[in-house]
Design a protein around this motif. Structure first.
Motif, PDB file in Angstrom:
ATOM      1  N   ARG A 224       0.872  -1.168  -0.096  1.00  0.00           N
ATOM      2  CA  ARG A 224       0.063   0.190   0.128  1.00  0.00           C
ATOM      3  C   ARG A 224       0.869   1.406   0.130  1.00  0.00           C
ATOM      4  O   ARG A 224       2.062   1.010   0.487  1.00  0.00           O
ATOM      5  CB  ARG A 224      -0.933   0.051   1.287  1.00  0.00           C
ATOM      6  N   SER A 225       0.447   2.425  -0.483  1.00  0.00           N
ATOM      7  CA  SER A 225       1.050   3.545  -0.307  1.00  0.00           C
ATOM      8  C   SER A 225       1.392   3.991   1.218  1.00  0.00           C
ATOM      9  O   SER A 225       0.564   3.581   2.176  1.00  0.00           O
ATOM     10  CB  SER A 225       0.090   4.750  -1.082  1.00  0.00           C
ATOM     11  N   ALA A 226       2.627   4.676   1.614  1.00  0.00           N
ATOM     12  CA  ALA A 226       2.694   4.995   2.685  1.00  0.00           C
ATOM     13  C   ALA A 226       1.890   5.782   3.407  1.00  0.00           C
ATOM     14  O   ALA A 226       1.749   5.535   4.500  1.00  0.00           O
ATOM     15  CB  ALA A 226       4.258   5.731   2.620  1.00  0.00           C
ATOM     16  N   LYS A 227       1.202   6.632   2.486  1.00  0.00           N
ATOM     17  CA  LYS A 227      -0.001   7.563   3.402  1.00  0.00           C
ATOM     18  C   LYS A 227      -0.872   6.530   3.962  1.00  0.00           C
ATOM     19  O   LYS A 227      -1.564   6.705   5.040  1.00  0.00           O
ATOM     20  CB  LYS A 227      -0.487   8.299   2.375  1.00  0.00           C
ATOM     21  N   LEU A 230       0.144   4.830   6.891  1.00  0.00           N
ATOM     22  CA  LEU A 230       0.130   5.687   8.172  1.00  0.00           C
ATOM     23  C   LEU A 230      -1.222   5.934   8.712  1.00  0.00           C
ATOM     24  O   LEU A 230      -1.383   5.814   9.991  1.00  0.00           O
ATOM     25  CB  LEU A 230       0.782   7.094   7.734  1.00  0.00           C
ATOM     26  N   ASP A 231      -2.041   6.064   7.792  1.00  0.00           N
ATOM     27  CA  ASP A 231      -3.505   6.194   8.403  1.00  0.00           C
ATOM     28  C   ASP A 231      -3.942   4.969   9.164  1.00  0.00           C
ATOM     29  O   ASP A 231      -4.837   5.014   9.910  1.00  0.00           O
ATOM     30  CB  ASP A 231      -4.270   6.343   6.953  1.00  0.00           C
ATOM     31  N   TRP A 232      -3.560   3.744   8.398  1.00  0.00           N
ATOM     32  CA  TRP A 232      -3.903   2.602   9.186  1.00  0.00           C
ATOM     33  C   TRP A 232      -3.198   2.674  10.649  1.00  0.00           C
ATOM     34  O   TRP A 232      -3.985   2.158  11.545  1.00  0.00           O
ATOM     35  CB  TRP A 232      -3.395   1.269   8.432  1.00  0.00           C
ATOM     36  N   TYR A 233      -1.979   2.939  10.815  1.00  0.00           N
ATOM     37  CA  TYR A 233      -1.415   2.753  11.956  1.00  0.00           C
ATOM     38  C   TYR A 233      -1.900   3.790  12.833  1.00  0.00           C
ATOM     39  O   TYR A 233      -1.959   3.540  14.137  1.00  0.00           O
ATOM     40  CB  TYR A 233       0.206   3.114  11.644  1.00  0.00           C
ATOM     41  N   THR A 234      -2.397   5.015  12.474  1.00  0.00           N
ATOM     42  CA  THR A 234      -2.908   5.950  13.535  1.00  0.00           C
ATOM     43  C   THR A 234      -4.414   5.884  13.666  1.00  0.00           C
ATOM     44  O   THR A 234      -4.851   6.479  14.502  1.00  0.00           O
ATOM     45  CB  THR A 234      -2.667   7.460  12.968  1.00  0.00           C
TER      46      THR A 234
END
Length: 622
Positions: A224-227, A230-234
């Motif tokens: 997946r794209s890094a963005k 990051l959305d998943w992580y947060t």
């Protein structure tokens, strides 16, 4: 009264719902949403050209005088299939990874970086290289990020005493995980009479020459794209679990088994062979330079039928182990580098594989799509097919590079005591006031770029910095600093300091509870508390310290290591000693991308502002 009968369709739906809930609970995550790929029906990059190896050319640099190299880079993005899975990847002049820079000590690099990405601002950091503060590339600290359609000129002169394996990578947002990185090698000068590749400080002269130098850029990879990652992580629903990668790449190529893709995260995958052959002749002795370019995981390297001799870690000569031949090295954490000699195989009939083992200590859930252990052919004229690493009858002799001290000549420069001591505490926190999203903290501060006004910190007086800036002020003259970093997390963290290298005097991991250390309170640090009085006294003698004074704790300086990135164990600490002599405001941060981008960072202010915040006066975050 008769019982109410539940309709069968509703019973069936309830059962399905329970099963789905149970599956999500067992996986401890919510799936990363698939999202649109937005790919043209026919894309020219579906047929990918592989890079067989990154071969270096020291002979072009070590004999010449210093020069100025002018480089012009254009940063774009295109869809590529690094491991067979289609993903939008950041490119520098059309390359992923970006161009490899080769220079020599004393060279000046003038690099014009044009940002042609459609939306993302970028900045480039020259990891491990000593540069002027305004060229460091830390967005929000030393420069404003380069906006789309704009450009910036990096002008850096390499100091005459600096050489080794470095790299550059994005230091704004999360585009490093989308491929914005590359190698940077600085060769030490030599006279024509010197045998190329002779490293008598690290190896005996009879073993130190080599015929080729290769660069390995190895790291974890997300589909997946890094963005999106990051959305998943947060997302609070994922409980702060770091996103487990999907694959691994070696200088931008790999191989993913399409049938391993998780149904909840569909990918556009094409089965492909991957050419990552590192040379056709197994009889050649090679110098291998390795960089961990990943966002999360460390890794080990095993060369089952080869002997390896470690030369450097983080561009610094190491003390050579002499007890037994080594064929396994690691763990190399994100941001770290190591150089070693790879000896020819003793049995030409063997396949001569290199095994890459992703370290799973940061993986808090299982990603069934990932094959964490893979083997690659080292010497093959045909495309090399990575496979699952298998058990070997050859005995593994592993060297933990985190335990290897620097060469004795380097350790001699450590002073017996420091002039300042600072203590900080770091942790990933999920707080109600932040909607239970995970944020990284140093003491009570989660770092964010300056908001009011939104300019780099180096442009502002210290009195104008906002509440997101936790900094140590070191004074206006070169000063030796002891920095104690206490890690209150259940996971370990690789911390990188910009602008300086540091001596690792001690690391410690508590077997139970927390092993934090405060020299202003604790007379003897935990890593010495179980040792005998004689060992303490020997340490005091070697360090010239008094064990009755908590600020002159006797460290075993003979085991110190000069690095710029340190792995701090879970529920433990590290004691770092460095000379603050490079003026500017420098970032200290976790090199796990998801931690640094969510605030696990602080500042070292070497410009000397006595009114600044002294970090050891702050308490750990609650």
């Amino acid at each position: 009264m008769s019982k109410v009968q539940r309709p069968w369709p509703l019973v069936g739906c309830s059962l399905v719902a329970c099963i789905l809930i149970a599956l999500v609970y067992l996986l401890q995550l919510t799936p990363i949403p698939p999202g649109p790929l937005d790919v043209p029906e026919h894309h020219p990059n579906d047929e990918r050209v592989t890079r067989p190896r990154i071969e270096l050319h020291p002979e072009d640099h070590i004999y010449r005088t210093p020069v100025t190299q002018h480089l012009s880079w254009r940063v774009t993005s295109e869809y590529r299939r690094p491991d067979g899975v289609l993903k939008r990847v950041c490119l520098v002049n059309g390359l992923f990874p970006g161009p490899t820079i080769e220079a020599r000590s004393g060279d000046t690099l003038i690099i014009t970086v044009a940002n042609d990405l459609p939306e993302d601002s970028i900045a480039l950091h020259w990891h491990g290289l000593s540069v002027a503060n305004d060229m460091d590339g830390a967005a929000g600290v030393s420069q404003s990020p380069i906006a789309p359609g704009k450009q910036f000129v990096y002008n850096m002169t390499i100091t005459p005493d600096q050489s080794g394996t470095f790299w550059y990578h994005a230091h704004s947002g999360v585009s490093r995980a989308d491929g914005l990185y590359g190698g940077l090698i600085v060769h030490a000068p030599a006279s024509k009479a010197t045998v190329r590749g002779l490293y008598p400080r690290a190896l005996g002269e009879e073993t130190s020459s080599y015929e080729k130098e290769l660069l390995f850029l190895i790291g974890d990879w997300y589909h997946r794209s890094a963005k999106d990652v990051l959305d998943w992580y947060t997302d609070p629903g994922n409980f702060g679990n770091e996103p487990v990668p999907d694959s691994l790449l070696i200088h931008g190529v790999g191989r993913f088994a399409c049938e391993m893709a998780v149904a909840a995260r569909p990918v556009d995958c094409v089965a492909q062979s991957t050419n990552i052959s590192f040379g056709p002749d197994p009889r050649r002795k090679l110098r291998i330079r390795v960089v961990n370019t990943g966002a999360l995981a460390g890794f080990d390297l095993q060369f089952i039928h080869h002997r390896v001799d470690l030369l450097q870690v983080d561009s610094v000569d190491v003390k050579r182990p002499t007890d037994q031949p080594i064929n396994s090295l690691g763990t190399l954490y994100p941001g770290q580098r190591m150089d070693f000699i790879l000896w020819p195989t003793q049995d030409t009939g063997h396949h001569s594989p290199m095994a890459v083992h992703l370290n799973q200590e940061c993986f808090k859930y299982a990603n069934p799509a990932l094959t964490p252990n893979q083997s690659f052919s080292l010497h093959s004229k045909s495309p090399s097919m990575p496979t699952v690493a298998t058990e070997s009858t050859v005995k593994i002799h592993h060297l933990d590079i985190q335990e290897v001290p620097s060469a004795p000549s380097i350790i001699q420069a450590i002073p017996p005591t420091a002039q300042q001591t600072h203590v900080v505490y770091t942790k990933i926190q999920k707080m109600a006031r932040h909607s239970n999203k995970p944020f990284g903290y140093f003491n009570q501060t989660t770092w964010r770029p300056q908001q009011d006004p939104p300019v780099p910190l180096t442009y502002l007086p210290r009195s104008k910095w906002d509440k997101n800036q936790l900094a140590i002020s070191t004074g206006s003259t070169p000063t030796w600093i002891d920095l104690v970093i206490n890690n209150l997390d259940e996971g370990s963290h690789p911390f990188h300091l910009h602008g300086h290298s540091f001596y690792i005097l001690a690391t410690h991991q508590s077997e139970y509870g927390w092993g934090s250390y405060n020299p202003f309170v604790d007379k003897v640090p935990p890593h010495l508390s179980s040792d005998s009085t004689s060992i303490l006294q020997d340490g005091a003698d070697s360090a010239g310290s008094n064990i009755d004074d908590p600020l002159t704790v006797p460290y075993d300086l003979s085991r110190a290591a000069l690095r710029d990135t340190v792995q701090i164990p879970s529920r433990g600490y590290a004691v770092l000693r460095f000379r603050a002599d490079n003026p500017g405001v420098w970032l200290l941060h976790c090199h796990i991308l998801w931690h640094s981008v969510t605030g696990m960072a602080m500042l070292i202010d070497v410009q000397g502002n006595p009114a600044g915040l002294i970090a050891h006066n702050a308490s750990p975050s609650r």
